[in-house]
Design a protein around this motif. Sequence first.
Motif, PDB file in Angstrom:
ATOM      1  N   THR A 368       0.848  -1.195   0.000  1.00  0.00           N
ATOM      2  CA  THR A 368       0.000   0.000   0.000  1.00  0.00           C
ATOM      3  C   THR A 368       0.884   1.246   0.000  1.00  0.00           C
ATOM      4  OG1 THR A 368      -1.722  -1.172   1.268  1.00  0.00           O
ATOM      5  CG2 THR A 368      -1.804   1.235   1.265  1.00  0.00           C
ATOM      6  N   PRO A 369       0.584   2.238  -0.833  1.00  0.00           N
ATOM      7  CA  PRO A 369       1.375   3.476  -0.788  1.00  0.00           C
ATOM      8  C   PRO A 369       1.307   4.125   0.594  1.00  0.00           C
ATOM      9  CG  PRO A 369      -0.079   3.442  -2.711  1.00  0.00           C
ATOM     10  CD  PRO A 369      -0.482   2.290  -1.858  1.00  0.00           C
ATOM     11  N   VAL A 370       2.422   4.726   1.004  1.00  0.00           N
ATOM     12  CA  VAL A 370       2.469   5.422   2.291  1.00  0.00           C
ATOM     13  C   VAL A 370       1.785   6.781   2.100  1.00  0.00           C
ATOM     14  CG1 VAL A 370       3.945   6.369   4.098  1.00  0.00           C
ATOM     15  CG2 VAL A 370       4.598   4.238   2.929  1.00  0.00           C
ATOM     16  N   LEU A 371       0.590   6.926   2.665  1.00  0.00           N
ATOM     17  CA  LEU A 371      -0.220   8.128   2.426  1.00  0.00           C
ATOM     18  C   LEU A 371      -0.595   8.851   3.706  1.00  0.00           C
ATOM     19  CD1 LEU A 371      -2.562   6.660  -0.337  1.00  0.00           C
ATOM     20  CD2 LEU A 371      -0.766   8.366  -0.657  1.00  0.00           C
ATOM     21  N   LEU A 372       0.003   8.504   4.838  1.00  0.00           N
ATOM     22  CA  LEU A 372      -0.300   9.230   6.051  1.00  0.00           C
ATOM     23  C   LEU A 372       0.104  10.685   5.880  1.00  0.00           C
ATOM     24  CD1 LEU A 372       2.241   8.213   8.858  1.00  0.00           C
ATOM     25  CD2 LEU A 372       2.598   7.735   6.444  1.00  0.00           C
ATOM     26  N   HIS A 373      -0.778  11.597   6.267  1.00  0.00           N
ATOM     27  CA  HIS A 373      -0.614  13.050   6.148  1.00  0.00           C
ATOM     28  C   HIS A 373      -0.669  13.527   4.692  1.00  0.00           C
ATOM     29  CE1 HIS A 373       1.535  13.512  10.327  1.00  0.00           C
ATOM     30  NE2 HIS A 373       0.578  12.589  10.348  1.00  0.00           N
ATOM     31  N   ASN A 374      -0.984  12.647   3.747  1.00  0.00           N
ATOM     32  CA  ASN A 374      -0.983  13.015   2.342  1.00  0.00           C
ATOM     33  C   ASN A 374      -2.414  13.191   1.839  1.00  0.00           C
ATOM     34  OD1 ASN A 374      -0.061  13.559  -0.235  1.00  0.00           O
ATOM     35  ND2 ASN A 374       1.303  11.778  -0.315  1.00  0.00           N
ATOM     36  N   HIS A 375      -2.537  13.754   0.636  1.00  0.00           N
ATOM     37  CA  HIS A 375      -3.851  13.839   0.005  1.00  0.00           C
ATOM     38  C   HIS A 375      -4.291  12.440  -0.433  1.00  0.00           C
ATOM     39  CE1 HIS A 375      -2.518  17.931  -0.031  1.00  0.00           C
ATOM     40  NE2 HIS A 375      -1.736  17.800  -1.088  1.00  0.00           N
ATOM     41  N   ASP A 376      -5.606  12.253  -0.550  1.00  0.00           N
ATOM     42  CA  ASP A 376      -6.179  10.988  -1.018  1.00  0.00           C
ATOM     43  C   ASP A 376      -5.679   9.783  -0.223  1.00  0.00           C
ATOM     44  OD1 ASP A 376      -7.927  12.018  -2.848  1.00  0.00           O
ATOM     45  OD2 ASP A 376      -6.666  11.654  -4.601  1.00  0.00           O
ATOM     46  N   GLU A 377      -5.540   9.955   1.074  1.00  0.00           N
ATOM     47  CA  GLU A 377      -5.195   8.845   1.958  1.00  0.00           C
ATOM     48  C   GLU A 377      -6.280   7.772   1.840  1.00  0.00           C
ATOM     49  OE1 GLU A 377      -4.543   8.091   6.808  1.00  0.00           O
ATOM     50  OE2 GLU A 377      -4.879  10.100   5.999  1.00  0.00           O
ATOM     51  N   TYR A 378      -5.861   6.524   1.678  1.00  0.00           N
ATOM     52  CA  TYR A 378      -6.860   5.450   1.576  1.00  0.00           C
ATOM     53  C   TYR A 378      -6.300   4.148   2.132  1.00  0.00           C
ATOM     54  CZ  TYR A 378      -4.446   3.280  -2.451  1.00  0.00           C
ATOM     55  OH  TYR A 378      -3.524   2.659  -3.256  1.00  0.00           O
ATOM     56  N   LEU A 379      -7.201   3.221   2.382  1.00  0.00           N
ATOM     57  CA  LEU A 379      -6.864   1.854   2.761  1.00  0.00           C
ATOM     58  C   LEU A 379      -7.849   0.934   2.064  1.00  0.00           C
ATOM     59  CD1 LEU A 379      -4.948   0.159   4.565  1.00  0.00           C
ATOM     60  CD2 LEU A 379      -6.735   0.210   6.313  1.00  0.00           C
ATOM     61  N   ARG A 380      -7.357  -0.130   1.498  1.00  0.00           N
ATOM     62  CA  ARG A 380      -8.248  -1.078   0.830  1.00  0.00           C
ATOM     63  C   ARG A 380      -9.025  -1.896   1.861  1.00  0.00           C
ATOM     64  NH1 ARG A 380      -3.542  -2.119  -1.714  1.00  0.00           N
ATOM     65  NH2 ARG A 380      -3.489  -4.211  -0.786  1.00  0.00           N
ATOM     66  N   ALA A 381     -10.254  -2.225   1.513  1.00  0.00           N
ATOM     67  CA  ALA A 381     -11.110  -2.979   2.432  1.00  0.00           C
ATOM     68  C   ALA A 381     -10.517  -4.342   2.746  1.00  0.00           C
ATOM     69  CB  ALA A 381     -12.507  -3.127   1.824  1.00  0.00           C
ATOM     70  N   ASP A 382      -9.939  -5.018   1.750  1.00  0.00           N
ATOM     71  CA  ASP A 382      -9.374  -6.337   2.017  1.00  0.00           C
ATOM     72  C   ASP A 382      -8.164  -6.249   2.933  1.00  0.00           C
ATOM     73  OD1 ASP A 382      -7.838  -5.095   0.081  1.00  0.00           O
ATOM     74  OD2 ASP A 382      -7.500  -6.914  -1.104  1.00  0.00           O
ATOM     75  N   THR A 383      -7.370  -5.183   2.783  1.00  0.00           N
ATOM     76  CA  THR A 383      -6.221  -4.979   3.669  1.00  0.00           C
ATOM     77  C   THR A 383      -6.700  -4.740   5.097  1.00  0.00           C
ATOM     78  OG1 THR A 383      -4.939  -4.033   1.858  1.00  0.00           O
ATOM     79  CG2 THR A 383      -4.177  -3.562   4.093  1.00  0.00           C
ATOM     80  N   TYR A 384      -7.761  -3.951   5.229  1.00  0.00           N
ATOM     81  CA  TYR A 384      -8.310  -3.677   6.560  1.00  0.00           C
ATOM     82  C   TYR A 384      -8.769  -4.963   7.235  1.00  0.00           C
ATOM     83  CZ  TYR A 384     -11.288  -1.985  10.286  1.00  0.00           C
ATOM     84  OH  TYR A 384     -11.859  -1.770  11.507  1.00  0.00           O
ATOM     85  N   LEU A 385      -9.533  -5.778   6.531  1.00  0.00           N
ATOM     86  CA  LEU A 385     -10.058  -7.015   7.122  1.00  0.00           C
ATOM     87  C   LEU A 385      -8.936  -8.010   7.421  1.00  0.00           C
ATOM     88  CD1 LEU A 385     -13.264  -7.431   4.927  1.00  0.00           C
ATOM     89  CD2 LEU A 385     -13.140  -6.697   7.317  1.00  0.00           C
ATOM     90  N   ARG A 386      -7.922  -8.058   6.574  1.00  0.00           N
ATOM     91  CA  ARG A 386      -6.787  -8.931   6.854  1.00  0.00           C
ATOM     92  C   ARG A 386      -6.068  -8.473   8.118  1.00  0.00           C
ATOM     93  NH1 ARG A 386      -4.818  -8.871   2.168  1.00  0.00           N
ATOM     94  NH2 ARG A 386      -3.127  -7.347   2.392  1.00  0.00           N
ATOM     95  N   GLY A 387      -6.038  -7.161   8.351  1.00  0.00           N
ATOM     96  CA  GLY A 387      -5.424  -6.646   9.570  1.00  0.00           C
ATOM     97  C   GLY A 387      -6.119  -7.143  10.826  1.00  0.00           C
ATOM     98  N   ILE A 388      -7.440  -7.273  10.777  1.00  0.00           N
ATOM     99  CA  ILE A 388      -8.170  -7.835  11.922  1.00  0.00           C
ATOM    100  C   ILE A 388      -7.712  -9.259  12.188  1.00  0.00           C
ATOM    101  CG2 ILE A 388     -10.458  -8.585  12.721  1.00  0.00           C
ATOM    102  CD1 ILE A 388     -11.629  -6.134  11.337  1.00  0.00           C
ATOM    103  N   GLU A 389      -7.521 -10.041  11.119  1.00  0.00           N
ATOM    104  CA  GLU A 389      -7.042 -11.414  11.284  1.00  0.00           C
ATOM    105  C   GLU A 389      -5.651 -11.437  11.907  1.00  0.00           C
ATOM    106  OE1 GLU A 389      -8.949 -14.151  10.691  1.00  0.00           O
ATOM    107  OE2 GLU A 389     -10.476 -12.600  10.385  1.00  0.00           O
ATOM    108  N   VAL A 390      -4.817 -10.471  11.532  1.00  0.00           N
ATOM    109  CA  VAL A 390      -3.474 -10.385  12.110  1.00  0.00           C
ATOM    110  C   VAL A 390      -3.559 -10.121  13.609  1.00  0.00           C
ATOM    111  CG1 VAL A 390      -1.334  -9.042  12.145  1.00  0.00           C
ATOM    112  CG2 VAL A 390      -2.380  -9.666   9.952  1.00  0.00           C
ATOM    113  N   TYR A 391      -4.404  -9.175  14.009  1.00  0.00           N
ATOM    114  CA  TYR A 391      -4.528  -8.863  15.430  1.00  0.00           C
ATOM    115  C   TYR A 391      -5.163 -10.011  16.219  1.00  0.00           C
ATOM    116  CZ  TYR A 391      -2.990  -4.041  14.922  1.00  0.00           C
ATOM    117  OH  TYR A 391      -2.234  -2.916  14.695  1.00  0.00           O
TER     118      TYR A 391
END
Length: 401
Positions: A368-391
Amino acid sequence: MSVKQWENDEEIKIFREYLRIPSVQPDVDYSACVEFLKRQANSLNLPVDVVHPALPTKPAVIIKWLGKQPELPSIILNSHMDVVPVFPEKWTHDPFSALMDNEGRIYARGSQDMKSVGTQYLGAIRALKASGYQPKRTVYLTYVPDEEIGGDLGMRELVKGDYFKSMSVGFSLDEGISSEDETYSVFYAERTLWYLRLKFSGTAGHGSLLLPHTAGEKFNYVLNKMMEFRKSQAQRLAEDSSLDSGDVTAVNLTQLRGGVQSNVVPPLLEAVFDIRIALSVDVGAFEKQIRDWCQEAGGGIELDFEMKCPYVEPTKLDASNPFWLPFKEALEQLGLKARFRVFPAGTDSFFIREARIPAFGFSPINNTPVLLHNHDEYLRADTYLRGIEVYKKLIPAVADV
């Protein structure tokens, strides 16, 4: 999953609801965040407290998941509620709409930094509780204010207070940074931060004269020394592929002030430097070097530290840290390629480590592009849900130590 399925996913709905709260600096009204988090705690049947470490307008929300052995030092899963300002005209979509496009990219300020992590904790705990799991150690979810402006009235004050002491914290997880490749970054330390204002006093007079010992001459000498040092750090980074930006010292001129008129040599010039000192650098020796440059420039230069953070020991990556191996092994069991790094900027983990509590910074975001503090900051839905599995794997790994 399709976009329609993502839109109907309960965890995605919760994430997008949180993103739509415009908790944007400066002068954040945190009330909507507090109410949102209270509702999340109630849905999990977990107790929640709202404390005010510094000011009534700076709340910290703390959700408690009681462990089977609460006498053991606890775990905190930290995140911050505030986000940085936006320039709406630079965004493709409304930065607080949490719009999801046809590829599942969720656009919003805070999608990477770091509301995603705050709700991923909740999603993981929801799944773990549903499975009947209870942690050995008590787990606290802490949602703090003002991290984006330094945390002085947030985590810094929380750590000093009696409420935090009563939590008996043994280990902390907090934010990291997304990775643009398949790896995941884990941060075990931060560089030492200084905001240094230099005040150059010198001979004043008419702009037509070649006056000696002017503030401009002194400024030029010190600036050249600073920029030469900066160049040496950039060369180290370019020549050694094993180094990250957090492994070298960053020096940047960020503010200039002085002068009253074009034909008047000013008696005073001021310059502010943002300095992030690498762990390998002796901070005392580095300060002496700057003071020596000021003397070489002719003296009459005042050093004023607007911020002078102390050197803080990094979190140990060895057996002396009982959370290290379980955390590392959990990543390996998930098949995640981890890079253990020094954080290039600053997070609330600084205050945790300053209190001699081990802390890792980690955001489960890769490719994922590093977009913190940048314009058009985004996160993909599949990446988000995979993160829950990681936690779902990481939280028991550290909570059951």
